[in-house]
Design a protein around this motif. Structure first.
Motif, PDB file in Angstrom:
ATOM      1  N   ASP A  24      -8.705 -12.495   7.151  1.00  0.00           N
ATOM      2  CA  ASP A  24      -7.487 -13.217   6.778  1.00  0.00           C
ATOM      3  C   ASP A  24      -6.990 -12.759   5.413  1.00  0.00           C
ATOM      4  N   GLY A  25      -7.910 -12.570   4.491  1.00  0.00           N
ATOM      5  CA  GLY A  25      -7.519 -12.137   3.156  1.00  0.00           C
ATOM      6  C   GLY A  25      -6.897 -10.766   3.184  1.00  0.00           C
ATOM      7  N   ALA A  26      -7.463  -9.857   4.007  1.00  0.00           N
ATOM      8  CA  ALA A  26      -6.914  -8.506   4.107  1.00  0.00           C
ATOM      9  C   ALA A  26      -5.524  -8.537   4.708  1.00  0.00           C
ATOM     10  N   SER A  27      -5.329  -9.443   5.716  1.00  0.00           N
ATOM     11  CA  SER A  27      -4.014  -9.536   6.355  1.00  0.00           C
ATOM     12  C   SER A  27      -2.965 -10.023   5.369  1.00  0.00           C
ATOM     13  N   ALA A  32       1.706  -8.757   1.964  1.00  0.00           N
ATOM     14  CA  ALA A  32       2.395  -8.838   0.673  1.00  0.00           C
ATOM     15  C   ALA A  32       2.752  -7.470   0.114  1.00  0.00           C
ATOM     16  N   SER A  33       2.116  -6.429   0.658  1.00  0.00           N
ATOM     17  CA  SER A  33       2.372  -5.081   0.151  1.00  0.00           C
ATOM     18  C   SER A  33       3.636  -4.514   0.783  1.00  0.00           C
ATOM     19  N   PRO A  34       4.623  -4.079  -0.022  1.00  0.00           N
ATOM     20  CA  PRO A  34       5.853  -3.534   0.547  1.00  0.00           C
ATOM     21  C   PRO A  34       5.617  -2.187   1.216  1.00  0.00           C
ATOM     22  N   ALA A  35       6.310  -1.952   2.313  1.00  0.00           N
ATOM     23  CA  ALA A  35       6.189  -0.676   3.000  1.00  0.00           C
ATOM     24  C   ALA A  35       6.751   0.436   2.120  1.00  0.00           C
ATOM     25  N   PRO A  36       6.083   1.571   2.054  1.00  0.00           N
ATOM     26  CA  PRO A  36       6.588   2.665   1.219  1.00  0.00           C
ATOM     27  C   PRO A  36       7.902   3.222   1.770  1.00  0.00           C
ATOM     28  N   VAL A  37       8.771   3.655   0.871  1.00  0.00           N
ATOM     29  CA  VAL A  37      10.051   4.215   1.304  1.00  0.00           C
ATOM     30  C   VAL A  37      10.016   5.742   1.176  1.00  0.00           C
ATOM     31  N   LYS A  38      10.845   6.391   1.955  1.00  0.00           N
ATOM     32  CA  LYS A  38      10.869   7.859   1.968  1.00  0.00           C
ATOM     33  C   LYS A  38      11.575   8.420   0.738  1.00  0.00           C
ATOM     34  N   SER A 104       8.737  -6.963  -1.727  1.00  0.00           N
ATOM     35  CA  SER A 104       7.356  -7.432  -1.664  1.00  0.00           C
ATOM     36  C   SER A 104       7.277  -8.657  -0.754  1.00  0.00           C
ATOM     37  N   GLY A 105       6.507  -8.513   0.322  1.00  0.00           N
ATOM     38  CA  GLY A 105       6.376  -9.603   1.273  1.00  0.00           C
ATOM     39  C   GLY A 105       7.609  -9.830   2.124  1.00  0.00           C
ATOM     40  N   GLY A 106       8.582  -8.917   2.046  1.00  0.00           N
ATOM     41  CA  GLY A 106       9.826  -9.097   2.793  1.00  0.00           C
ATOM     42  C   GLY A 106      10.184  -7.865   3.614  1.00  0.00           C
ATOM     43  N   ALA A 107      11.480  -7.622   3.750  1.00  0.00           N
ATOM     44  CA  ALA A 107      11.970  -6.533   4.597  1.00  0.00           C
ATOM     45  C   ALA A 107      11.679  -5.172   3.978  1.00  0.00           C
ATOM     46  N   SER A 108      11.438  -4.196   4.830  1.00  0.00           N
ATOM     47  CA  SER A 108      11.217  -2.832   4.365  1.00  0.00           C
ATOM     48  C   SER A 108      12.549  -2.221   3.926  1.00  0.00           C
TER      49      SER A 108
END
Length: 213
Positions: A24-27, A32-38, A104-108
């Protein structure tokens, strides 16, 4: 206070609960980690197309380097404008780049870019003064590219002129490229065809997108 490991073992019949907690903690951390952008930066919009291209699509251009429009953050949104009048033939070209970061924690960044692209397309039909609206796909350009041709009337004082317009919205990962191309014939001069305006706008879009790196 630190709880002794033996006490934890004695209170639990198995290790399943501890593993679940870790999972659960890892999830939560992953969510919360934002997806990296190109794309991390944007090109200079006034340098995104060559001077030769500018002269081809904006005859009589007053300044080949264009006019960079002021924005709050040039690395998130920037835009360049060219205008030209050749006898009575008027042209206007705007090239704009919009770059999105992941929240962070939202949309990519990619999702936010898709939403912006859709809004830019819809805004043409949402304007009641735009007529003869026609959408078309531009294959092989970015992840998705849409062209919108339309006619509109613009007033300058007591006079009004009919303009032939074409907007291209290109989506490429977390960046949206917009090309707005406008053509008119003043004093009764004939406007170029919608097909001619479209082809010129598409040429600009393909060249400008290649500047995004």
């Amino acid at each position: 206070m630190t709880v002794p490991a033996l006490l934890l073992t004695g209170c639990s019949g198995s290790d399943d609960g501890g593993d679940d907690d870790k999972s659960d903690g890892a999830s939560e951390s992953s969510a919360a980690s934002p997806a990296p952008v190109k794309f991390k930066s944007l090109p200079d919009p006034c340098k995104a197309i060559a001077g030769k291209t500018v002269k081809d699509v904006v005859p009589g251009v007053d300044k080949e380097t264009g006019k960079k429009l002021k924005t709050a953050d040039q690395d998130r949104y920037n835009s360049c404008l060219w205008t030209g009048l050749d006898d009575y033939d008027y042209r206007s070209l705007t090239v704009s780049f919009h770059r999105f970061e992941s929240e962070s924690g939202g949309a990519s960044g990619d999702k936010r870019a898709r939403e912006q692209a859709a809004q830019l397309q819809d805004s043409v039909s949402a304007n009641g003064s735009n007529k003869a609206i026609k959408e078309s796909r531009l294959d092989g350009v970015g992840d998705k590219a849409t062209g919108i041709s339309y006619d509109t009337e613009k007033k300058d004082g007591k006079k009004s002129e009919d303009y032939r317009e074409h907007r291209i919205v290109v989506l490429s990962s977390n960046v949206v490229l917009t090309v707005d191309y406008s053509a008119a014939g003043f004093e009764g001069a004939k406007r170029p065809s919608a097909d001619t305006v479209r082809k010129d706008a598409e040429k600009v879009a393909k060249e400008a997108l290649s500047a995004v790196k």
